[in-house]
Design a protein around this motif. Structure first.
Motif, PDB file in Angstrom:
ATOM      1  N   THR A  97       0.661 -20.073  12.076  1.00 51.19           N
ATOM      2  CA  THR A  97       1.983 -20.052  11.464  1.00 51.19           C
ATOM      3  C   THR A  97       1.996 -19.073  10.303  1.00 51.19           C
ATOM      4  O   THR A  97       1.073 -19.054   9.487  1.00 51.19           O
ATOM      5  CB  THR A  97       2.370 -21.450  10.955  1.00 51.19           C
ATOM      6  N   ALA A  98       3.050 -18.273  10.208  1.00 49.20           N
ATOM      7  CA  ALA A  98       3.265 -17.386   9.063  1.00 49.20           C
ATOM      8  C   ALA A  98       4.510 -17.854   8.321  1.00 49.20           C
ATOM      9  O   ALA A  98       5.404 -18.466   8.914  1.00 49.20           O
ATOM     10  CB  ALA A  98       3.433 -15.946   9.521  1.00 49.20           C
ATOM     11  N   PHE A  99       4.565 -17.559   7.027  1.00 51.09           N
ATOM     12  CA  PHE A  99       5.690 -17.970   6.196  1.00 51.09           C
ATOM     13  C   PHE A  99       6.430 -16.748   5.667  1.00 51.09           C
ATOM     14  O   PHE A  99       5.823 -15.748   5.296  1.00 51.09           O
ATOM     15  CB  PHE A  99       5.209 -18.835   5.025  1.00 51.09           C
ATOM     16  N   PHE A 100       7.765 -16.877   5.634  1.00 50.27           N
ATOM     17  CA  PHE A 100       8.613 -15.830   5.069  1.00 50.27           C
ATOM     18  C   PHE A 100       9.616 -16.514   4.163  1.00 50.27           C
ATOM     19  O   PHE A 100      10.386 -17.368   4.613  1.00 50.27           O
ATOM     20  CB  PHE A 100       9.329 -15.064   6.187  1.00 50.27           C
ATOM     21  N   ALA A 101       9.603 -16.163   2.888  1.00 52.97           N
ATOM     22  CA  ALA A 101      10.418 -16.900   1.923  1.00 52.97           C
ATOM     23  C   ALA A 101      10.762 -16.002   0.742  1.00 52.97           C
ATOM     24  O   ALA A 101      10.633 -14.773   0.818  1.00 52.97           O
ATOM     25  CB  ALA A 101       9.660 -18.146   1.455  1.00 52.97           C
ATOM     26  N   MET A 102      11.188 -16.624  -0.353  1.00 63.51           N
ATOM     27  CA  MET A 102      11.546 -15.923  -1.581  1.00 63.51           C
ATOM     28  C   MET A 102      10.483 -16.169  -2.633  1.00 63.51           C
ATOM     29  O   MET A 102       9.943 -17.272  -2.742  1.00 63.51           O
ATOM     30  CB  MET A 102      12.906 -16.430  -2.088  1.00 63.51           C
ATOM     31  N   HIS A 103      10.167 -15.156  -3.436  1.00 63.10           N
ATOM     32  CA  HIS A 103       9.275 -15.357  -4.571  1.00 63.10           C
ATOM     33  C   HIS A 103       9.904 -16.345  -5.548  1.00 63.10           C
ATOM     34  O   HIS A 103      11.113 -16.304  -5.802  1.00 63.10           O
ATOM     35  CB  HIS A 103       9.034 -14.024  -5.297  1.00 63.10           C
ATOM     36  N   HIS A 104       9.076 -17.220  -6.090  1.00 64.80           N
ATOM     37  CA  HIS A 104       9.553 -18.172  -7.086  1.00 64.80           C
ATOM     38  C   HIS A 104       8.345 -18.649  -7.885  1.00 64.80           C
ATOM     39  O   HIS A 104       7.247 -18.804  -7.332  1.00 64.80           O
ATOM     40  CB  HIS A 104      10.242 -19.370  -6.419  1.00 64.80           C
ATOM     41  N   PRO A 105       8.520 -18.882  -9.200  1.00 61.49           N
ATOM     42  CA  PRO A 105       7.375 -19.313 -10.013  1.00 61.49           C
ATOM     43  C   PRO A 105       6.708 -20.588  -9.519  1.00 61.49           C
ATOM     44  O   PRO A 105       5.519 -20.809  -9.778  1.00 61.49           O
ATOM     45  CB  PRO A 105       8.000 -19.518 -11.401  1.00 61.49           C
ATOM     46  N   ARG A 106       7.456 -21.432  -8.806  1.00 60.05           N
ATOM     47  CA  ARG A 106       6.881 -22.703  -8.366  1.00 60.05           C
ATOM     48  C   ARG A 106       6.332 -22.639  -6.935  1.00 60.05           C
ATOM     49  O   ARG A 106       5.923 -23.661  -6.380  1.00 60.05           O
ATOM     50  CB  ARG A 106       7.936 -23.810  -8.464  1.00 60.05           C
ATOM     51  N   ASN A 107       6.292 -21.462  -6.333  1.00 61.86           N
ATOM     52  CA  ASN A 107       5.709 -21.327  -5.000  1.00 61.86           C
ATOM     53  C   ASN A 107       4.222 -21.678  -5.028  1.00 61.86           C
ATOM     54  O   ASN A 107       3.521 -21.387  -6.006  1.00 61.86           O
ATOM     55  CB  ASN A 107       5.848 -19.886  -4.491  1.00 61.86           C
ATOM     56  N   VAL A 108       3.752 -22.268  -3.949  1.00 67.48           N
ATOM     57  CA  VAL A 108       2.307 -22.441  -3.782  1.00 67.48           C
ATOM     58  C   VAL A 108       1.733 -21.107  -3.316  1.00 67.48           C
ATOM     59  O   VAL A 108       2.448 -20.276  -2.736  1.00 67.48           O
ATOM     60  CB  VAL A 108       1.995 -23.563  -2.766  1.00 67.48           C
ATOM     61  N   PRO A 109       0.459 -20.849  -3.549  1.00 68.63           N
ATOM     62  CA  PRO A 109      -0.143 -19.588  -3.096  1.00 68.63           C
ATOM     63  C   PRO A 109      -0.020 -19.422  -1.588  1.00 68.63           C
ATOM     64  O   PRO A 109      -0.144 -20.383  -0.833  1.00 68.63           O
ATOM     65  CB  PRO A 109      -1.608 -19.722  -3.529  1.00 68.63           C
ATOM     66  N   SER A 110       0.237 -18.193  -1.156  1.00 68.41           N
ATOM     67  CA  SER A 110       0.389 -17.920   0.272  1.00 68.41           C
ATOM     68  C   SER A 110      -0.159 -16.543   0.596  1.00 68.41           C
ATOM     69  O   SER A 110       0.072 -15.583  -0.145  1.00 68.41           O
ATOM     70  CB  SER A 110       1.867 -17.981   0.685  1.00 68.41           C
ATOM     71  N   GLU A 111      -0.865 -16.444   1.700  1.00 69.17           N
ATOM     72  CA  GLU A 111      -1.375 -15.145   2.132  1.00 69.17           C
ATOM     73  C   GLU A 111      -0.253 -14.220   2.596  1.00 69.17           C
ATOM     74  O   GLU A 111      -0.453 -13.029   2.772  1.00 69.17           O
ATOM     75  CB  GLU A 111      -2.374 -15.325   3.275  1.00 69.17           C
ATOM     76  N   TRP A 112       0.957 -14.788   2.752  1.00 67.82           N
ATOM     77  CA  TRP A 112       2.100 -14.011   3.230  1.00 67.82           C
ATOM     78  C   TRP A 112       3.029 -13.583   2.096  1.00 67.82           C
ATOM     79  O   TRP A 112       4.071 -12.996   2.340  1.00 67.82           O
ATOM     80  CB  TRP A 112       2.890 -14.838   4.255  1.00 67.82           C
ATOM     81  N   ALA A 113       2.638 -13.848   0.858  1.00 70.21           N
ATOM     82  CA  ALA A 113       3.526 -13.622  -0.280  1.00 70.21           C
ATOM     83  C   ALA A 113       3.925 -12.161  -0.452  1.00 70.21           C
ATOM     84  O   ALA A 113       4.976 -11.859  -1.017  1.00 70.21           O
ATOM     85  CB  ALA A 113       2.879 -14.150  -1.564  1.00 70.21           C
ATOM     86  N   GLU A 114       3.103 -11.226   0.002  1.00 67.08           N
ATOM     87  CA  GLU A 114       3.447  -9.803  -0.137  1.00 67.08           C
ATOM     88  C   GLU A 114       4.723  -9.443   0.627  1.00 67.08           C
ATOM     89  O   GLU A 114       5.358  -8.421   0.336  1.00 67.08           O
ATOM     90  CB  GLU A 114       2.297  -8.928   0.349  1.00 67.08           C
ATOM     91  N   TYR A 115       5.121 -10.289   1.570  1.00 66.36           N
ATOM     92  CA  TYR A 115       6.332 -10.024   2.355  1.00 66.36           C
ATOM     93  C   TYR A 115       7.553 -10.765   1.816  1.00 66.36           C
ATOM     94  O   TYR A 115       8.656 -10.585   2.332  1.00 66.36           O
ATOM     95  CB  TYR A 115       6.097 -10.428   3.809  1.00 66.36           C
TER      96      TYR A 115
END
Length: 242
Positions: free
Chosen positions: A1-19
């Motif tokens: 599973t991959a995740f696609f979302a919005m940056h937010h200070p309360r996000n958990v770490p994600s290897e997909w955050a660069e997107y």
């Protein structure tokens, strides 16, 4: 599973955050230029579309499951997924696909004035955050998305968590075959029922007017019973004052 979302200070770490797309939040302080740019993103985010295209070059999903993409991601990603041959399932956590204000509720009470597609009612009654500018933007967003059919043409199935939602979607013109009723569930074997009354009531959820939270506070005051609140939301001050 991959995740696609919005940056937010309360996000958990994600290897997909660069997107992930840049943060966009109503109520924050932005410059006039930033506000104009973000207003465009609410309607159609080229950033979200382009970043998702980059993600799809790395990860090829069998299906895309959309949650609350409306303002922060925008539906710009849906035609891309359709073009790539990726089926889209969208879970309707609210009534946004029908009502610009998401709740079919405003200062006047329950409201379905926009059912005909005239979203100026949302502007007239300041249905979103009781703000004229924000309501105007959301009314424009809903008008353009309805006119273009960007959700209807690019979402294969809409999961509705209640029969009430299913009936409302159908009443507002959504095809029954596009809707799938899947109620929210709980693993009942993990919970033992307590048949004896305890020492307090518990409210678990978002502190919001549409959930009857103010009515609950009034009932607790009149009953003199103890209330334990587990949650957060726009009515936190009401709870603290109580």
């Amino acid at each position: 599973t991959a995740f696609f979302a919005m940056h937010h200070p309360r996000n958990v770490p994600s290897e997909w955050a660069e997107y992930f797309v840049d943060e966009l939040q109503y109520g924050h302080t932005y410059s006039a230029t930033q506000k104009l740019r973000m207003a465009g993103k609410v309607i159609y985010s080229f950033e979200a579309r382009d970043k998702l295209r980059r993600l799809l070059s790395r990860f090829r999903p069998d299906v895309a499951h959309a949650h609350n993409l409306y303002h922060h991601v925008s539906p710009s990603v849906l035609p891309l997924l359709r073009h790539e041959g990726i089926p889209v399932v969208l879970t309707a956590h609210d009534l946004k696909l029908c009502c610009p204000a998401q709740r079919m509720l405003n200062r006047l009470g329950p409201c379905e004035r926009c059912r005909t597609g005239n979203f100026l009612h949302a502007l007239r009654h300041r249905c979103v955050q009781d703000s004229l500018p924000v309501s105007a933007l959301v009314a424009l967003e809903s008008t353009l998305h309805r006119w273009s059919g960007i959700y209807r043409r690019n979402v294969d199935r809409i999961v509705v968590p209640s029969l009430f939602y299913q009936h409302k979607f159908e009443e507002w013109g959504w095809p029954a075959e596009q809707l799938v009723y899947i109620p929210n569930f709980v693993r009942v074997e993990e919970f033992a029922p307590a048949t004896e009354p305890g020492e307090s009531f518990v409210y678990f959820g978002r502190l919001a007017a549409e959930k009857g939270f103010r009515t609950l506070l009034q009932a607790v005051r009149r009953s003199g019973e103890r209330l334990v609140i587990v949650g957060a939301g726009e009515l936190e001050n009401d709870a603290r004052d109580a």
